[in-house]
Design an enzyme around this catalytic site. Sequence first.
Site, short mmCIF file in Angstrom:
data_model
loop_
_atom_site.label_atom_id
_atom_site.label_comp_id
_atom_site.label_asym_id
_atom_site.label_seq_id
_atom_site.Cartn_x
_atom_site.Cartn_y
_atom_site.Cartn_z
N HIS A 204 0.81 -1.23 0.00
CA HIS A 204 0.00 0.00 0.00
C HIS A 204 0.84 1.27 0.00
O HIS A 204 0.30 2.36 -0.06
CB HIS A 204 -0.91 0.01 1.23
CG HIS A 204 -0.16 0.25 2.51
ND1 HIS A 204 0.49 -0.77 3.17
CD2 HIS A 204 0.06 1.38 3.23
CE1 HIS A 204 1.07 -0.27 4.25
NE2 HIS A 204 0.84 1.02 4.31
C1 UD1 Z 1 -1.46 5.64 5.86
C2 UD1 Z 1 -0.09 6.10 6.34
C3 UD1 Z 1 0.92 4.97 6.16
C4 UD1 Z 1 0.44 3.71 6.84
C5 UD1 Z 1 -0.96 3.36 6.38
C6 UD1 Z 1 -1.48 2.19 7.16
C7 UD1 Z 1 0.34 8.51 6.02
C8 UD1 Z 1 1.10 9.51 5.24
N1 UD1 Z 1 0.39 7.24 5.56
O1 UD1 Z 1 -1.35 5.36 4.48
O2 UD1 Z 1 2.15 5.35 6.74
O3 UD1 Z 1 1.32 2.67 6.51
O4 UD1 Z 1 -1.84 4.48 6.58
O5 UD1 Z 1 -2.43 1.46 6.44
O6 UD1 Z 1 -0.25 8.84 7.02
N2 UD1 Z 1 -8.82 4.98 1.86
C9 UD1 Z 1 -10.07 4.42 1.84
N3 UD1 Z 1 -10.62 4.06 3.02
C10 UD1 Z 1 -10.01 4.21 4.22
C11 UD1 Z 1 -8.73 4.77 4.23
C12 UD1 Z 1 -8.15 5.15 3.04
O7 UD1 Z 1 -10.68 4.26 0.78
O8 UD1 Z 1 -10.58 3.83 5.26
C13 UD1 Z 1 -8.18 5.33 0.57
C14 UD1 Z 1 -8.49 6.76 0.13
O9 UD1 Z 1 -8.60 6.76 -1.27
C15 UD1 Z 1 -7.24 7.51 0.54
C16 UD1 Z 1 -6.16 6.46 0.35
O10 UD1 Z 1 -6.77 5.23 0.71
O11 UD1 Z 1 -7.01 8.64 -0.24
C17 UD1 Z 1 -4.94 6.68 1.21
O12 UD1 Z 1 -5.29 6.79 2.59
P1 UD1 Z 1 -4.35 7.61 3.60
O13 UD1 Z 1 -4.88 7.51 4.97
O14 UD1 Z 1 -4.11 8.97 3.07
O15 UD1 Z 1 -2.98 6.86 3.49
P2 UD1 Z 1 -2.62 5.30 3.57
O16 UD1 Z 1 -2.16 4.85 2.25
O17 UD1 Z 1 -3.73 4.58 4.21
N1 UDP Z 2 -3.29 -5.97 8.89
C1 UDP Z 2 -4.57 -6.48 9.08
N2 UDP Z 2 -5.30 -6.81 7.97
C2 UDP Z 2 -4.83 -6.68 6.71
C3 UDP Z 2 -3.51 -6.18 6.53
C4 UDP Z 2 -2.78 -5.83 7.65
O1 UDP Z 2 -5.03 -6.62 10.21
O2 UDP Z 2 -5.54 -7.02 5.76
C5 UDP Z 2 -2.51 -5.56 10.08
C6 UDP Z 2 -1.17 -6.22 10.20
O3 UDP Z 2 -1.30 -7.42 10.94
C7 UDP Z 2 -0.34 -5.17 10.91
C8 UDP Z 2 -0.95 -3.86 10.48
O4 UDP Z 2 -2.24 -4.18 9.94
O5 UDP Z 2 -0.46 -5.26 12.32
C9 UDP Z 2 -0.10 -3.20 9.43
O6 UDP Z 2 -0.79 -2.13 8.88
P1 UDP Z 2 -0.38 -1.50 7.49
O7 UDP Z 2 0.36 -2.48 6.67
O8 UDP Z 2 -1.63 -0.91 6.92
O9 UDP Z 2 0.52 -0.25 7.91
P2 UDP Z 2 2.08 -0.08 8.27
O10 UDP Z 2 2.43 -1.03 9.33
O11 UDP Z 2 2.84 -0.25 7.00
O12 UDP Z 2 2.14 1.34 8.71
#
Ligand code: UD1
Ligand code: UDP
Length: 377
Positions: A204
């Site tokens: 992601h």
């Molecule tokens: C964010 C964090 C990243 C973390 C990740 C965990 C930042 C800069 N990035 O990335 O470090 O690893 O969360 O998963 O804070 N969206 C949905 N539904 C949701 C959430 C997001 O559709 O519930 C979609 C939206 O299109 C949004 C995109 O995902 O624009 C990105 O979401 P965002 O929270 O900005 O960043 P992540 O990629 O989730």
């Molecule tokens: N995770 C989860 N379901 C999923 C993918 C990840 O519960 O489908 C959990 C995973 O076990 C870990 C956390 O989400 O604890 C990691 O989150 P993510 O990869 O979104 O973010 P990051 O750690 O890179 O910030």
Amino acid sequence: MKPAFVFGTRPEIIKLSPVIRAFERKGIKPLLIHTGQHYDYEMSKIFLEELDLNGIDYHLEVGSGTQAQQTGIAMMKIEEVLIKEKPDVVLVQGDTNTVLAGALASVKLKIPVAHVEAGLRSFDRTMPEEINRILADHASEVLFAPTEEARQNLENEGIREGVYVVGNTIVDAVLQNSEIAERKSKILGHFNLKPKLYAVLTAHRAENTDNEENLRKLVDIIKSLPIKVVYPVHPRTEKKLKSLNLWKELEKSENIILSKPLGYLDFLKLLKNSKLVLTDSGGIQEESIILGIPCLTLRYNTERPETVKAGGNILVGLEKERVLYYVNNLLNDDRFYQKMANAENPFGDGRSGERIVNILIELYKRGELKVRSSRFI
Ligand code: UD1
Ligand code: UDP
């Protein structure tokens, strides 16, 4: 003592739950502020339910946006709550925009910030997370570094006071939930999987999804894997894959199981029973070494170098030949496999939540939980 937690994304909920639990065991009910950075049921509420965090005091509904929109709106909304509630300390975890917003809003109100998972560095300032980590650390009063390496990173930036090496709360979360997951989750049956006969994949990160060339490389890699692969897709990646017509390509392949993001219990069970994992996630790099699952990281750097040094994680980037070389080694060379699978967990003993809470209570009692005018000795 009145602690407040500010969080907003999936990994923050998972990694803060052991700290919240540890406060509750001391008879302290912390204030819970959810920014709403993640808002889909599968990205947020499912974790609140599974981890019994149903008493959220404020839902700020910040949602998605550009980096500045998301951070700025979150800051404004967090500030309003903090002015009203006047907590003694604000806890944030990790490196998301929510963390940066929580840390800045708080320190400027002279409310001390405690940063859980402080001191991580990828040394890649093009990642939004790296900027968030650095700034959050420098805005924090109490820094909970997971490892000695993280502490050293802080020292290199002049941060020596208020730093405590406590391990990573992900170990607490894994230990507290993996037995429950093993018992309750029906995910293997649901996908018709046999233990150790499939790989798990997640991706992601902005650098892998926002860049079309990289996303195409990722899809090509997934299609070429010589093992069944389960891929719970982050909504960010799902949107990009669909907009480039790549989703259908993945769907066509018999070896690939595409799924919605999974809840924690299902994901832990899936990971624990897998042969190997391919990921760009930070938390999953940690969980895989804790659970003894070899991890190939689809990135060129990591802020978790301890996992690589310990031998449980290899940075493979998005180079197909390199990925396939290591996947084939893991599938065909048992000695190589066992070496990775038996790498030692560098993140501690699963009592980080308790340590964090004890330290904060002690600082509070001594009257030392406050924003100091200078942190340099
Ligand atoms: C964010 C964090 C990243 C973390 C990740 C965990 C930042 C800069 N990035 O990335 O470090 O690893 O969360 O998963 O804070 N969206 C949905 N539904 C949701 C959430 C997001 O559709 O519930 C979609 C939206 O299109 C949004 C995109 O995902 O624009 C990105 O979401 P965002 O929270 O900005 O960043 P992540 O990629 O989730
Ligand atoms: N995770 C989860 N379901 C999923 C993918 C990840 O519960 O489908 C959990 C995973 O076990 C870990 C956390 O989400 O604890 C990691 O989150 P993510 O990869 O979104 O973010 P990051 O750690 O890179 O910030």
